[in-house]
Write an enzyme that holds these catalytic residues in place. Structure first.
Site, short mmCIF file in Angstrom:
data_model
loop_
_atom_site.label_atom_id
_atom_site.label_comp_id
_atom_site.label_asym_id
_atom_site.label_seq_id
_atom_site.Cartn_x
_atom_site.Cartn_y
_atom_site.Cartn_z
N SER A 86 0.86 -1.19 0.00
CA SER A 86 0.00 0.00 0.00
C SER A 86 0.89 1.23 0.00
O SER A 86 2.05 1.18 0.42
CB SER A 86 -0.85 -0.02 1.28
OG SER A 86 -1.31 1.28 1.59
N TYR B 193 -0.92 -1.17 10.22
CA TYR B 193 -0.95 -1.23 8.75
C TYR B 193 0.39 -0.76 8.18
O TYR B 193 0.92 -1.36 7.25
CB TYR B 193 -2.10 -0.37 8.24
CG TYR B 193 -2.53 -0.70 6.83
CD1 TYR B 193 -3.08 -1.94 6.52
CD2 TYR B 193 -2.40 0.23 5.80
CE1 TYR B 193 -3.49 -2.24 5.22
CE2 TYR B 193 -2.80 -0.07 4.50
CZ TYR B 193 -3.36 -1.30 4.22
OH TYR B 193 -3.75 -1.60 2.93
N1 LIG Z 1 -8.96 -1.30 -0.10
C1 LIG Z 1 -7.97 -0.42 -0.14
O1 LIG Z 1 -8.17 0.81 -0.06
C2 LIG Z 1 -6.55 -0.89 -0.30
C3 LIG Z 1 -5.56 0.03 -0.61
C4 LIG Z 1 -4.24 -0.39 -0.73
C5 LIG Z 1 -3.94 -1.71 -0.52
N2 LIG Z 1 -4.92 -2.61 -0.20
C6 LIG Z 1 -4.53 -4.00 0.03
O2 LIG Z 1 -5.17 -4.83 -0.94
C7 LIG Z 1 -5.44 -6.11 -0.37
C8 LIG Z 1 -6.93 -6.40 -0.50
O3 LIG Z 1 -7.66 -5.42 0.20
P1 LIG Z 1 -9.26 -5.32 0.13
O4 LIG Z 1 -9.61 -3.94 0.48
O5 LIG Z 1 -9.75 -5.89 -1.16
O6 LIG Z 1 -9.69 -6.28 1.34
P2 LIG Z 1 -11.12 -6.90 1.69
O7 LIG Z 1 -11.27 -6.81 3.17
O8 LIG Z 1 -12.21 -6.34 0.83
O9 LIG Z 1 -10.95 -8.44 1.29
C9 LIG Z 1 -10.04 -9.24 1.95
C10 LIG Z 1 -10.38 -10.71 1.72
O10 LIG Z 1 -9.42 -11.47 2.47
C11 LIG Z 1 -10.09 -12.58 3.03
N3 LIG Z 1 -9.31 -13.10 4.18
C12 LIG Z 1 -9.21 -12.57 5.43
N4 LIG Z 1 -8.42 -13.36 6.19
C13 LIG Z 1 -8.02 -14.39 5.43
C14 LIG Z 1 -7.18 -15.52 5.64
N5 LIG Z 1 -6.64 -15.75 6.82
N6 LIG Z 1 -6.97 -16.38 4.61
C15 LIG Z 1 -7.55 -16.16 3.40
N7 LIG Z 1 -8.36 -15.12 3.13
C16 LIG Z 1 -8.58 -14.24 4.13
C17 LIG Z 1 -11.46 -12.03 3.45
O11 LIG Z 1 -12.40 -13.09 3.61
C18 LIG Z 1 -11.78 -11.10 2.28
O12 LIG Z 1 -12.52 -11.76 1.27
C19 LIG Z 1 -4.93 -6.04 1.07
O13 LIG Z 1 -3.61 -6.47 1.12
C20 LIG Z 1 -4.98 -4.56 1.37
O14 LIG Z 1 -4.12 -4.18 2.41
C21 LIG Z 1 -6.23 -2.24 -0.09
#
Ligand SMILES: NC(=O)c1ccc[n+]([C@@H]2O[C@H](COP(=O)([O-])OP(=O)(O)OC[C@H]3O[C@@H](n4cnc5c(N)ncnc54)[C@H](O)[C@@H]3O)[C@@H](O)[C@H]2O)c1
Length: 257
Positions: free
Chosen positions: A146, A169
């Site tokens: 991120s 984070y």
């Molecule tokens: N959403 C944002 O603004 C954003 C920005 C930058 C980076 N990211 C990164 O992108 C990635 C995805 O983020 P997101 O917002 O789509 O998350 P999200 O919360 O929408 O989805 C995460 C998924 O991970 C699954 N999960 C949780 N624990 C788990 C485990 N132990 N084993 C397998 N699956 C598991 C959940 O069931 C969920 O479906 C993350 O690494 C996040 O840090 C997100």
């Protein structure tokens, strides 16, 4: 265009916000998206929606990234089904119920648990897949980090909202970026490349004052839609980036500048 034709790509957390869009992008480019999630209901819904448009290009699978046996079972299942795995995208987002507290209020146990679930989970997935990739002489690991693993938080954008930028984070995501450098170096010469993708914030019904303040730091759009990050993921998965390893690609509309 099918730049991922027949590539088998595991997307951990494939049932989530970015994961379901990444999975669709892989299928749209001719690959097979393995939607590997702890939440099987979410994974199956994504599988069904993708297979409606790209029949046979999505597979839902149960995975807990913090459980070695669960990861090994998935690798075995895919090996039997497809005879190969081309890439894994570390994209799951595990956190406990106290994740995101203010610095002063974080309990040691919560700090450890969140680091273990997320950072250690990504490293465990990398270890198990690298083992498999090494035995096949090729593989591709992509870690989701991120912008907040790259720069200090911009706390001013959260003013007037209940949102903040959690310390855990920053620790997790900067750890993932440097672990990417470590693993790319460690696995050099084994046909395995390791890169990182660091998006800016993703639109998900955040409050308008926050979106406005965030946009002030950007070039044009501000917070991005999940689809805005998919092209870079496809690039990292494709042979167009064949000679890239150990890199962190930031996709943030200029937020970190
Ligand atoms: N959403 C944002 O603004 C954003 C920005 C930058 C980076 N990211 C990164 O992108 C990635 C995805 O983020 P997101 O917002 O789509 O998350 P999200 O919360 O929408 O989805 C995460 C998924 O991970 C699954 N999960 C949780 N624990 C788990 C485990 N132990 N084993 C397998 N699956 C598991 C959940 O069931 C969920 O479906 C993350 O690494 C996040 O840090 C997100």
């Amino acid at each position: 265009m099918s730049v991922l034709k027949d590539k088998v790509v595991v997307i951990t957390g494939g049932g989530g916000l970015l994961g379901r869009n990444f999975s669709r992008a892989v299928a749209a480019q001719g690959g097979v998206a393995v939607i590997a999630d702890l939440n099987m209901e979410a994974a199956l819904a994504v599988e069904q929606s993708i297979n409606k448009d790209f029949s046979g290009h999505a597979l839902a699978a149960e995975l807990d990234i913090t459980d070695k046996d669960s990861i090994d079972r998935l690798i075995q299942l895919l090996e039997q089904r497809y005879g190969k795995i081309d890439a894994v995208v570390n994209n799951a987002y595990p956190r406990n119920k106290n994740f995101g507290r203010k610095f002063e209020d974080i309990e040691y146990q919560d700090l450890c648990e969140n680091l273990n679930l997320h950072l250690a989970g990504y490293l465990l997935v990398s270890q198990r897949f690298a083992r498999h990739f090494e035995s096949h002489g090729n593989g591709n690991i992509i870690n989701m980090a991120s912008v907040y693993g790259c720069i200090a938080p911009r706390f001013d954008i959260y003013k007037g909202t209940s949102m903040t930028n959690p310390l855990e984070y920053a620790a997790i995501k900067s750890g993932i970026i440097h672990s990417t450098h470590y693993l790319a170096q460690y696995l050099k010469g084994k046909g395995i490349r390791v890169n990182c993708l660091s998006p800016g914030g993703i639109l998900d019904r955040q409050p308008e004052p926050f979106l406005r303040a965030y946009r002030e730091y950007c070039n044009d759009k501000g917070m991005l839609d999940p689809e805005d990050v998919c092209g870079t993921l496809v690039f990292l998965l494709s042979d167009a980036s064949k000679y890239m390893t150990g890199q962190n690609l930031i996709v943030d509309d200029g937020f970190t500048l």
